[in-house]
Design a protein around this motif. Structure first.
Motif, short mmCIF file in Angstrom:
data_model
loop_
_atom_site.label_atom_id
_atom_site.label_comp_id
_atom_site.label_asym_id
_atom_site.label_seq_id
_atom_site.Cartn_x
_atom_site.Cartn_y
_atom_site.Cartn_z
N SER A 22 26.48 36.81 -0.42
CA SER A 22 25.74 37.82 0.32
C SER A 22 26.33 37.96 1.71
N SER A 23 25.77 38.88 2.49
CA SER A 23 26.21 39.03 3.87
C SER A 23 25.83 37.84 4.72
N ASN A 24 25.01 36.92 4.16
CA ASN A 24 24.64 35.72 4.89
C ASN A 24 25.60 34.58 4.63
N SER A 25 26.69 34.82 3.91
CA SER A 25 27.69 33.79 3.72
C SER A 25 28.27 33.39 5.06
N PRO A 26 28.84 32.20 5.17
CA PRO A 26 29.35 31.73 6.46
C PRO A 26 30.33 32.71 7.06
N GLY A 27 30.17 32.97 8.35
CA GLY A 27 31.12 33.79 9.07
C GLY A 27 30.95 35.28 8.88
N ALA A 28 30.09 35.69 7.93
CA ALA A 28 29.98 37.12 7.64
C ALA A 28 29.07 37.79 8.66
N THR A 29 29.33 39.07 8.92
CA THR A 29 28.45 39.90 9.72
C THR A 29 28.26 41.19 8.98
N SER A 30 27.39 42.06 9.49
CA SER A 30 27.14 43.33 8.80
C SER A 30 28.40 44.14 8.68
N GLY A 31 29.31 43.98 9.61
CA GLY A 31 30.56 44.72 9.52
C GLY A 31 31.69 43.92 8.92
N GLY A 32 31.42 42.65 8.61
CA GLY A 32 32.46 41.80 8.02
C GLY A 32 33.58 41.47 8.99
N ALA A 33 33.28 41.53 10.30
CA ALA A 33 34.35 41.35 11.27
C ALA A 33 34.79 39.91 11.38
N GLU A 34 33.84 38.97 11.31
CA GLU A 34 34.18 37.57 11.48
C GLU A 34 34.61 36.95 10.16
N ARG A 35 35.60 36.10 10.24
CA ARG A 35 36.09 35.42 9.04
C ARG A 35 36.26 33.92 9.33
N ASP A 36 35.25 33.34 9.95
CA ASP A 36 35.26 31.90 10.19
C ASP A 36 34.21 31.28 9.27
N CYS A 37 34.15 29.95 9.28
CA CYS A 37 33.26 29.24 8.36
C CYS A 37 32.02 28.70 9.03
N SER A 38 31.64 29.28 10.17
CA SER A 38 30.39 28.88 10.79
C SER A 38 29.23 29.31 9.90
N LEU A 39 28.16 28.52 9.89
CA LEU A 39 27.02 28.76 9.00
C LEU A 39 25.99 29.62 9.71
N LYS A 40 25.59 30.73 9.07
CA LYS A 40 24.67 31.66 9.70
C LYS A 40 23.41 31.92 8.88
N HIS A 41 23.39 31.46 7.63
CA HIS A 41 22.20 31.68 6.81
C HIS A 41 21.02 30.91 7.42
N LEU A 209 37.56 24.06 7.32
CA LEU A 209 37.40 24.79 6.06
C LEU A 209 38.00 26.18 6.17
N GLU A 210 38.36 26.74 5.02
CA GLU A 210 39.12 27.99 5.02
C GLU A 210 38.31 29.13 4.39
N TRP A 211 38.27 30.24 5.12
CA TRP A 211 37.55 31.42 4.63
C TRP A 211 38.11 31.87 3.27
N ASP A 212 39.42 31.83 3.13
CA ASP A 212 40.05 32.31 1.89
C ASP A 212 39.70 31.43 0.69
N ASN A 213 39.17 30.24 0.94
CA ASN A 213 38.69 29.37 -0.14
C ASN A 213 37.16 29.33 -0.15
N ALA A 214 36.55 30.44 0.31
CA ALA A 214 35.10 30.59 0.36
C ALA A 214 34.44 29.50 1.21
N CYS A 215 35.19 28.95 2.16
CA CYS A 215 34.69 27.89 3.06
C CYS A 215 34.24 26.66 2.29
N LEU A 216 34.87 26.39 1.16
CA LEU A 216 34.56 25.22 0.36
C LEU A 216 35.59 24.13 0.59
N PRO A 217 35.20 22.87 0.39
CA PRO A 217 36.18 21.79 0.50
C PRO A 217 37.19 21.86 -0.63
N GLY A 218 38.35 21.27 -0.43
CA GLY A 218 39.35 21.23 -1.49
C GLY A 218 38.89 20.30 -2.61
#
Length: 322
Positions: A22-41, A209-218
């Motif tokens: 959802s848009s509440n995934s880490p780093g997401a905003t309504s415009g999808g501008a941020e691509r970091d793994c900070s937790l916002k939910h 953690l990496e946004w391109d890996n859905a902010c999941l651990p390896g």
């Protein structure tokens, strides 16, 4: 053999529900501008902390925490592969909204009483919703008595250490009602510090953690979900772990530790460790239980266990009813 040596995969994406996004995934905003793994939910931020705490210990005299991550460093056979995968999957909290996509069935609790300088520690029964809290397991599993133990562990500006003579830690799995038991001896918890807000040991690895890996651990733990903040050391005896059966692979934990089920296993339907004519286990460990020191030619009946961990604040609801 592959079941014992292959790493267990831990996968999934964060979202409002397990498996959803959802848009509440880490780093997401309504415009999808941020691509970091900070937790916002809101589930992840309801308690202000650096470690995804789900209960607020700030200002309390009794502090409840749960190990959020346990990185086993020795023995080598438990540091990766099947058992390491079980530990990671079970210990990772079942909070997919916060990119914690484990089962949450394996819980190791730390409950500090800051007025007495005591720590109560032990395993917990699984809980469906981690926000509702945990209770200390208080039961018998086979020959093993499972209950928390109390040790001296005063906090000095948050820093602490403690030792327990014995502690049987249950690892509950989704696939079995009976836990795998870790029968630990001479347990030492060291080099740890509770954060100033009393909610964390270590912290969430937001920058690693990496946004391109859905902010999941390896899958191999690199990058890890948390930065560890404490160390664990103990030993386990071969005789005891030969009586701990890992049902999923029908092997005793002794056989798993050997790393060679053909050489050291009996080959029975439930595979236990091979014994000599004196009924002694053939496998030799790297530790001596009698001296609590490295193995010698005359004493090699145990394995040293080492690890590092992070912990997050949770509500602890006392002992589970029997």
């Amino acid at each position: 053999m592959s079941a014992l040596t292959g790493a267990a995969a831990v996968a999934g994406c964060g979202g409002d529900d397990a498996g959803g996004t959802s848009s509440n995934s880490p780093g997401a905003t309504s415009g999808g501008a941020e691509r970091d793994c900070s937790l916002k939910h809101p589930v992840c931020t309801a308690v202000t902390s650096d470690c995804v705490a789900v209960h607020d210990n700030q200002g309390a005299t009794t502090l409840g925490l749960r190990m959020a991550q346990l990185t086993i460093t020795k023995p080598d056979v438990l540091a990766s592969g099947y058992v390491a995968g079980l530990v990671t999957q079970g210990l990772t909290m079942n909070l997919p909204q916060c990119n914690l996509n484990g089962t949450g069935t394996f819980s190791w609790l730390l409950e500090f009483d800051t007025t007495t300088g005591k720590l109560r520690t032990g395993g917990a029964m699984p809980t469906v919703d981690p926000r509702e809290g945990y209770c200390f397991a208080n039961m018998t599993a086979g020959e093993f008595e499972i209950a928390p133990t109390e040790i001296d562990a005063p906090l000095t500006d948050g820093a602490w250490s403690g030792e327990a003579e014995t502690l049987n830690v249950p690892i509950f799995l989704e696939t079995s009602p009976e836990p795998i038991i870790l029968p630990l001896h001479q347990v030492r918890l060291t080099d740890a510090k509770v954060s100033a807000d009393n909610n964390c040991i270590g912290r969430y690895n937001v920058e690693g953690l990496e946004w391109d890996n859905a902010c999941l651990p390896g899958q191999d733990g690199d990058p890890p979900a948390f930065i560890n903040g404490g160390k664990l050391a103990a030993f386990i005896t071969l005789e005891e772990v030969d009586r701990v059966i890992v049902d999923a692979v029908k092997q005793s934990l002794c056989v798993v530790l050997s790393g060679d089920i053909v050489k050291y296993g009996t080959g029975a339907d439930t595979n236990t460790c091979k014994r000599d004519e004196n009924d002694q286990i053939v496998l030799k460990g790297d530790w001596c239980s009698a001296t609590n020191s490295p193995a010698t030619d005359d004493c090699a009946d145990a394995y040293a266990l080492g690890g590092e961990y992070a912990a997050s604040a949770v509500k602890i609801n006392g002992l589970c009813p029997q």
